[in-house]
Design a protein around this motif. Structure first.
Motif, short mmCIF file in Angstrom:
data_model
loop_
_atom_site.label_atom_id
_atom_site.label_comp_id
_atom_site.label_asym_id
_atom_site.label_seq_id
_atom_site.Cartn_x
_atom_site.Cartn_y
_atom_site.Cartn_z
N ARG A 208 -0.56 -10.35 -2.55
CA ARG A 208 -0.72 -9.40 -1.35
C ARG A 208 0.51 -8.25 -1.52
O ARG A 208 0.26 -7.38 -1.28
N MET A 209 1.66 -9.08 -1.99
CA MET A 209 2.71 -7.93 -1.94
C MET A 209 2.71 -6.93 -3.05
O MET A 209 2.81 -5.84 -2.99
N ASP A 210 2.14 -7.65 -4.33
CA ASP A 210 1.96 -6.48 -5.31
C ASP A 210 0.88 -5.31 -4.91
O ASP A 210 1.00 -4.47 -5.42
N LYS A 211 -0.28 -5.94 -4.29
CA LYS A 211 -1.32 -4.86 -3.86
C LYS A 211 -0.80 -3.88 -2.79
O LYS A 211 -0.83 -2.57 -2.86
N PHE A 212 0.14 -4.21 -2.21
CA PHE A 212 0.85 -3.57 -1.19
C PHE A 212 1.72 -2.18 -1.95
O PHE A 212 1.52 -1.02 -1.39
N TYR A 213 2.44 -2.77 -2.98
CA TYR A 213 3.42 -2.04 -3.69
C TYR A 213 2.37 -0.94 -4.11
O TYR A 213 2.78 0.08 -4.21
N LEU A 214 1.39 -1.37 -4.95
CA LEU A 214 0.51 -0.42 -5.62
C LEU A 214 -0.27 0.54 -4.74
O LEU A 214 -0.38 1.75 -4.96
N GLU A 215 -0.82 0.10 -3.78
CA GLU A 215 -1.62 0.91 -2.63
C GLU A 215 -0.70 2.04 -2.08
O GLU A 215 -1.22 2.95 -1.80
N ASN A 216 0.54 1.84 -1.93
CA ASN A 216 1.45 2.69 -1.18
C ASN A 216 2.37 3.35 -2.30
O ASN A 216 3.25 4.12 -1.95
N ASP A 217 1.83 3.28 -3.63
CA ASP A 217 2.66 4.13 -4.82
C ASP A 217 4.13 3.86 -4.68
O ASP A 217 4.72 5.07 -4.92
N MET A 218 4.72 2.57 -4.39
CA MET A 218 5.94 2.42 -4.52
C MET A 218 6.46 2.24 -5.93
O MET A 218 7.93 2.12 -6.01
N LEU A 219 5.70 2.08 -6.75
CA LEU A 219 6.45 1.51 -8.09
C LEU A 219 6.39 2.55 -9.06
O LEU A 219 5.47 3.29 -9.32
N LEU A 220 7.38 2.76 -9.81
CA LEU A 220 7.65 3.76 -10.86
C LEU A 220 7.03 3.18 -12.14
O LEU A 220 6.59 4.00 -12.96
N SER A 221 6.97 1.88 -12.47
CA SER A 221 6.34 1.26 -13.58
C SER A 221 5.19 0.35 -13.01
O SER A 221 5.47 -0.44 -12.08
N ASP A 222 3.90 0.19 -13.45
CA ASP A 222 2.87 -0.62 -13.24
C ASP A 222 3.31 -1.89 -13.91
O ASP A 222 2.88 -2.95 -13.73
#
Length: 222
Positions: A208-222
Protein backbone atom coordinates in the motif's frame (compact mmCIF):
# COMPACT_ATOMS: atom_id res chain seq x y z
CA UNK A 1 11.96 11.52 54.37
CA UNK A 2 11.25 12.28 50.73
CA UNK A 3 14.56 14.06 50.14
CA UNK A 4 16.47 11.07 51.47
CA UNK A 5 14.47 8.73 49.19
CA UNK A 6 15.10 10.99 46.22
CA UNK A 7 18.84 11.01 46.96
CA UNK A 8 18.88 7.23 47.32
CA UNK A 9 17.16 6.75 43.95
CA UNK A 10 19.51 9.17 42.23
CA UNK A 11 22.51 7.36 43.69
CA UNK A 12 21.46 4.21 41.81
CA UNK A 13 21.18 5.91 38.42
CA UNK A 14 23.97 5.45 35.88
CA UNK A 15 26.57 8.17 35.91
CA UNK A 16 28.09 9.38 32.68
CA UNK A 17 30.16 12.39 31.83
CA UNK A 18 28.09 15.28 30.56
CA UNK A 19 28.74 16.46 27.01
CA UNK A 20 30.65 19.42 28.46
CA UNK A 21 32.80 17.21 30.69
CA UNK A 22 33.48 14.70 27.93
CA UNK A 23 34.54 17.30 25.37
CA UNK A 24 36.67 19.17 27.90
CA UNK A 25 38.50 15.96 28.76
CA UNK A 26 39.13 15.13 25.11
CA UNK A 27 40.51 18.63 24.50
CA UNK A 28 42.78 18.32 27.54
CA UNK A 29 44.01 14.89 26.44
CA UNK A 30 44.54 16.03 22.85
CA UNK A 31 42.31 13.15 21.76
CA UNK A 32 39.90 14.89 19.39
CA UNK A 33 41.10 13.53 16.07
CA UNK A 34 42.77 10.19 16.77
CA UNK A 35 41.35 7.31 14.71
CA UNK A 36 37.81 8.74 14.66
CA UNK A 37 36.29 6.27 12.15
CA UNK A 38 37.57 3.30 14.16
CA UNK A 39 36.42 4.83 17.48
CA UNK A 40 32.91 5.51 16.19
CA UNK A 41 32.62 2.09 14.56
CA UNK A 42 33.73 0.26 17.70
CA UNK A 43 31.46 2.26 20.00
CA UNK A 44 28.43 1.53 17.81
CA UNK A 45 29.29 -2.15 17.47
CA UNK A 46 29.61 -2.45 21.25
CA UNK A 47 26.32 -0.62 21.83
CA UNK A 48 24.43 -2.83 19.39
CA UNK A 49 25.88 -6.10 20.65
CA UNK A 50 25.36 -5.28 24.33
CA UNK A 51 21.83 -4.01 23.75
CA UNK A 52 20.58 -6.97 21.72
CA UNK A 53 22.31 -9.59 23.89
CA UNK A 54 20.13 -8.61 26.86
CA UNK A 55 16.81 -9.41 25.16
CA UNK A 56 15.14 -12.78 25.68
CA UNK A 57 13.00 -14.39 22.99
CA UNK A 58 10.05 -14.55 25.41
CA UNK A 59 10.20 -10.87 26.30
CA UNK A 60 10.53 -9.89 22.65
CA UNK A 61 7.52 -12.06 21.78
CA UNK A 62 5.44 -10.47 24.56
CA UNK A 63 6.34 -6.96 23.44
CA UNK A 64 5.55 -7.68 19.78
CA UNK A 65 2.19 -9.15 20.80
CA UNK A 66 1.38 -6.02 22.82
CA UNK A 67 2.19 -3.76 19.86
CA UNK A 68 0.05 -5.83 17.50
CA UNK A 69 -2.92 -5.74 19.91
CA UNK A 70 -2.81 -1.99 20.37
CA UNK A 71 -5.37 0.26 18.71
CA UNK A 72 -2.86 3.10 18.53
CA UNK A 73 0.84 3.36 19.30
CA UNK A 74 2.24 6.61 20.64
CA UNK A 75 5.99 7.13 20.94
CA UNK A 76 7.46 9.76 23.24
CA UNK A 77 11.04 10.98 23.16
CA UNK A 78 12.62 14.40 23.50
CA UNK A 79 16.13 15.78 23.24
CA UNK A 80 18.58 13.11 22.16
CA UNK A 81 15.77 10.53 22.14
CA UNK A 82 13.67 12.46 19.61
CA UNK A 83 15.47 11.05 16.57
CA UNK A 84 14.92 7.50 17.81
CA UNK A 85 11.22 8.22 18.38
CA UNK A 86 10.86 9.46 14.79
CA UNK A 87 12.70 6.40 13.48
CA UNK A 88 10.39 4.08 15.41
CA UNK A 89 7.34 5.96 14.13
CA UNK A 90 8.47 5.51 10.52
CA UNK A 91 9.30 1.82 10.98
CA UNK A 92 5.94 0.95 12.53
CA UNK A 93 3.90 3.11 10.16
CA UNK A 94 5.46 1.34 7.18
CA UNK A 95 4.15 -1.92 8.64
CA UNK A 96 0.59 -0.61 8.84
CA UNK A 97 0.29 0.54 12.44
CA UNK A 98 -1.55 3.63 13.60
CA UNK A 99 1.43 5.34 15.18
CA UNK A 100 2.60 8.85 15.98
CA UNK A 101 5.75 10.18 17.62
CA UNK A 102 5.64 13.09 20.03
CA UNK A 103 8.99 14.83 20.34
CA UNK A 104 7.83 18.10 21.89
CA UNK A 105 8.64 18.56 25.54
CA UNK A 106 6.32 20.02 28.12
CA UNK A 107 2.55 20.28 27.89
CA UNK A 108 2.39 18.87 24.35
CA UNK A 109 3.48 15.41 25.42
CA UNK A 110 1.13 15.30 28.39
CA UNK A 111 -1.79 16.44 26.24
CA UNK A 112 -0.99 13.72 23.70
CA UNK A 113 -0.87 11.06 26.43
CA UNK A 114 -4.15 12.28 27.94
CA UNK A 115 -6.02 11.25 24.75
CA UNK A 116 -5.00 7.61 25.05
CA UNK A 117 -6.98 4.71 26.52
CA UNK A 118 -6.12 1.27 27.82
CA UNK A 119 -6.55 -0.02 24.25
CA UNK A 120 -3.49 1.95 23.18
CA UNK A 121 0.21 1.43 23.75
CA UNK A 122 2.93 3.87 24.71
CA UNK A 123 6.62 3.60 23.89
CA UNK A 124 8.73 5.97 25.97
CA UNK A 125 12.39 6.58 25.12
CA UNK A 126 14.45 8.22 27.84
CA UNK A 127 18.17 8.04 28.55
CA UNK A 128 20.52 9.81 30.93
CA UNK A 129 19.99 12.64 31.93
CA UNK A 130 16.27 11.76 31.89
CA UNK A 131 14.02 14.64 30.86
CA UNK A 132 11.30 15.19 33.44
CA UNK A 133 8.49 15.60 30.86
CA UNK A 134 9.09 12.16 29.36
CA UNK A 135 9.07 10.51 32.78
CA UNK A 136 5.77 12.23 33.55
CA UNK A 137 4.27 10.79 30.35
CA UNK A 138 5.26 7.28 31.46
CA UNK A 139 3.78 7.89 34.88
CA UNK A 140 0.51 9.16 33.38
CA UNK A 141 0.27 6.15 31.06
CA UNK A 142 0.86 3.79 33.95
CA UNK A 143 -1.82 5.50 36.04
CA UNK A 144 -4.31 5.17 33.16
CA UNK A 145 -3.64 1.44 32.72
CA UNK A 146 -1.99 1.90 29.32
CA UNK A 147 0.63 -0.65 28.34
CA UNK A 148 4.00 1.08 28.40
CA UNK A 149 7.26 -0.02 26.79
CA UNK A 150 10.33 1.78 28.11
CA UNK A 151 13.55 2.09 26.16
CA UNK A 152 16.23 3.36 28.52
CA UNK A 153 19.79 2.85 29.65
CA UNK A 154 19.34 1.44 33.15
CA UNK A 155 16.92 -0.88 34.98
CA UNK A 156 16.61 1.80 37.68
CA UNK A 157 16.00 4.67 35.23
CA UNK A 158 12.94 6.74 36.22
CA UNK A 159 10.70 5.51 33.38
CA UNK A 160 11.43 1.85 34.16
CA UNK A 161 9.26 2.14 37.28
CA UNK A 162 6.16 2.83 35.19
CA UNK A 163 6.72 0.37 32.32
CA UNK A 164 5.20 -3.04 31.65
CA UNK A 165 8.19 -3.93 29.48
CA UNK A 166 11.71 -2.49 29.62
CA UNK A 167 14.45 -2.54 26.99
CA UNK A 168 17.89 -1.67 28.37
CA UNK A 169 20.17 -0.11 25.78
CA UNK A 170 23.81 0.89 25.69
CA UNK A 171 24.35 4.55 24.76
CA UNK A 172 28.10 5.08 25.04
CA UNK A 173 29.42 7.48 22.41
CA UNK A 174 32.92 8.04 21.12
CA UNK A 175 32.42 11.79 20.77
CA UNK A 176 30.93 14.36 23.16
CA UNK A 177 27.38 12.97 23.08
CA UNK A 178 25.65 9.71 23.79
CA UNK A 179 25.01 7.36 20.85
CA UNK A 180 21.64 6.20 19.53
CA UNK A 181 23.03 3.10 17.82
CA UNK A 182 21.78 0.71 20.52
CA UNK A 183 18.29 2.21 20.46
CA UNK A 184 18.12 2.13 16.68
CA UNK A 185 19.12 -1.53 16.72
CA UNK A 186 16.10 -2.13 18.96
CA UNK A 187 13.85 -0.39 16.44
CA UNK A 188 15.24 -2.67 13.72
CA UNK A 189 14.70 -5.72 15.93
CA UNK A 190 11.09 -4.81 16.70
CA UNK A 191 10.33 -4.22 13.02
CA UNK A 192 11.85 -7.54 11.98
CA UNK A 193 10.08 -9.42 14.78
CA UNK A 194 6.72 -7.92 13.77
CA UNK A 195 7.28 -8.99 10.14
CA UNK A 196 8.05 -12.53 11.32
CA UNK A 197 4.91 -12.57 13.47
CA UNK A 198 2.56 -11.24 10.75
CA UNK A 199 4.27 -11.54 7.37
CA UNK A 200 1.20 -11.21 5.14
CA UNK A 201 -0.13 -8.10 6.90
CA UNK A 202 3.33 -6.56 6.75
CA UNK A 203 3.63 -7.28 3.03
CA UNK A 204 0.23 -5.76 2.32
CA UNK A 205 1.10 -2.63 4.30
CA UNK A 206 4.35 -2.20 2.39
CA UNK A 207 2.54 -2.71 -0.91
CA UNK A 208 0.00 0.00 0.00
CA UNK A 209 2.79 2.41 0.86
CA UNK A 210 4.69 1.61 -2.33
CA UNK A 211 1.56 2.14 -4.39
CA UNK A 212 0.97 5.49 -2.67
CA UNK A 213 4.49 6.65 -3.49
CA UNK A 214 4.20 5.62 -7.14
CA UNK A 215 0.71 7.02 -7.70
CA UNK A 216 1.78 10.39 -6.30
CA UNK A 217 5.02 10.51 -8.28
CA UNK A 218 7.04 10.89 -5.08
CA UNK A 219 10.05 8.79 -6.09
CA UNK A 220 13.02 9.81 -8.21
CA UNK A 221 13.87 6.16 -8.78
CA UNK A 222 11.51 3.24 -9.30
Amino acid sequence: GYLDLQAAVRSQLPQYQTAVQKLAERITDGNLTKHLPAQIAQANINNTQKTLSQISDLELSNIVAAIIRARNVRIFGSGLSAAAAISAEYALSMLGFSVRASTDSGVGQLMESSRLTDQDLVIVISVWRYLRDTVEVAEAAHAAGITCIAITDSPVAPIATFANHVFITEIEGAAHSRSLSGILSLVDLLSAAIVVERPQESLEALQRMDKFYLENDMLLSD
